[in-house]
Design an enzyme around this catalytic site. Structure first.
Site, short mmCIF file in Angstrom:
data_model
loop_
_atom_site.label_atom_id
_atom_site.label_comp_id
_atom_site.label_asym_id
_atom_site.label_seq_id
_atom_site.Cartn_x
_atom_site.Cartn_y
_atom_site.Cartn_z
N ARG A 153 41.90 64.09 -35.75
CA ARG A 153 41.78 62.78 -36.41
C ARG A 153 40.43 62.11 -36.11
NH1 ARG A 153 45.07 65.49 -38.08
NH2 ARG A 153 47.26 65.04 -38.46
N SER A 200 52.09 58.95 -40.93
CA SER A 200 52.31 58.88 -39.48
C SER A 200 51.63 57.63 -38.92
CB SER A 200 51.76 60.13 -38.80
OG SER A 200 52.44 61.29 -39.23
N GLU A 258 47.40 55.56 -35.81
CA GLU A 258 46.60 56.36 -36.74
C GLU A 258 46.19 55.51 -37.93
OE1 GLU A 258 47.51 60.38 -39.26
OE2 GLU A 258 47.92 60.43 -37.11
#
Length: 326
Positions: A183, A233, A303
């Site tokens: 990420r 998510s 996230e």
């Protein structure tokens, strides 16, 4: 906002394509967010470059977004210009050329939806993107965060990306220079904007590729709360743990703040039951973080990216997860 900014953007996009006081709930998968002062939707790199130049020269705050699939916009909205890449480009947007090892280099506009691109390549008999068939973000956003699913990620098949720097310089960056990790990429770290990406894909069997996509689709339907708006998510995976399992073990399955809820189907997702506000979601995220930290000593990092004024959310979370306006 300066009227000169609006006039200059209208010269580039036309009056109908410069949207004023545009609700950001129309541009995020959470279906949450107050109005942007102005929003434009570039359909090619030249329009994107010109929009960025106008904002810099007019000293107008701006931000670039994709499909809004991991974005929470504040209820009070956003000052300045939102440059939304999703939906831009013309079909077909990709360029396919043979590569020297028998694979194909496929170049695609950053505003292309990653899932659509992955499915189209599979139908053409090019493999390597089946894992991306359910990701709702754009190609540019996927490169920016090294998106991944089902043991695949952008890093596995990216050859290079074209980016615009904050000064407007156009650079072609090889994948190895983008520092792609979980990420993370140097795209985000340097404040660059992806304009196109080139993937290396191999020839394969169409039916096998479509079977993989069907399998991943069924797995997503079985495990994820796809019937409700969300940003995917909510938390990054902490080293050595699974975020959803920590939230579940903290007793927070189904926990609600207003119409924001920890999904009962998958505790790694925060969903909008219909009328959730950004404040509801931000408060819920903070509550979950505090409970998991108290119970297990683990800090969950969102996230999701935050855009706008979230004065009620802890400064630590904001600094880590704010999508910067330039």
């Amino acid at each position: 906002m300066r009227e000169t900014t609006i006039r200059r953007l209208q010269e580039i996009f036309g009056e109908a394509r410069v949207l004023r006081n545009e609700p950001m709930s129309r541009h995020t998968t959470f279906r949450i967010g107050g109005p942007a002062e102005a929003l434009v939707n570039p359909k090619k790199t030249e329009e994107l470059r010109e929009a960025l130049r106008v904002c810099r020269e007019e000293r107008e705050p701006y931000c670039v977004i994709g499909n809004g699939s991991n974005l929470l916009v504040a209820d009070g909205g956003i000052s300045g210009v939102v440059i939304a890449l999703a939906g831009g480009g013309e079909e077909p947007s990709e360029r396919i050329v043979p590569y020297d090892d028998g694979r194909f280099a496929v170049t695609v506009w950053a505003g292309e939806q990653l899932s659509s691109f992955a499915k189209r390549m599979t139908k053409r008999g090019l493999t390597g993107l089946a894992w991306a068939s359910g990701i709702p973000g754009t190609v540019g956003g996927a490169v920016r965060m090294n998106a991944g699913a089902y043991d695949g990620c952008v890093r596995d098949c990216l050859l290079s990306a074209e980016v615009l720097t904050e000064s407007g310089e156009c650079l072609r960056q090889p994948a190895e220079a983008l520092e792609l990790s979980y990420r993370h990429s140097s795209v985000a770290a340097n404040g660059w904007t992806v304009t196109e990406a080139t993937f290396l894909l191999a020839e394969g069997d169409v039916k096998e590729g479509e079977a993989k996509i069907a399998e991943f689709t069924e797995r997503r339907k079985a495990k994820q709360p796809l019937s409700y708006p969300s940003a995917g998510s909510t938390f990054k995976r902490p080293e050595g743990y699974f975020a959803g399992k920590l939230v579940q073990d903290a007793g927070l399955r189904g926990y609600r703040v207003g119409d924001a809820q920890v999904s009962e189907k998958h505790c790694g997702f925060v969903i909008n039951l219909g009328r959730a506000t950004a404040e509801d979601v931000a408060t819920l995220i903070t509550d979950v973080q505090e409970k998991v930290r108290a119970d297990f000593g683990v800090t969950l990092e969102p996230e999701i990216r935050f855009l706008g004024d979230f004065s009620g959310l802890s400064e630590r979370v904001i600094q880590a997860c704010r999508l910067p306006q330039k």
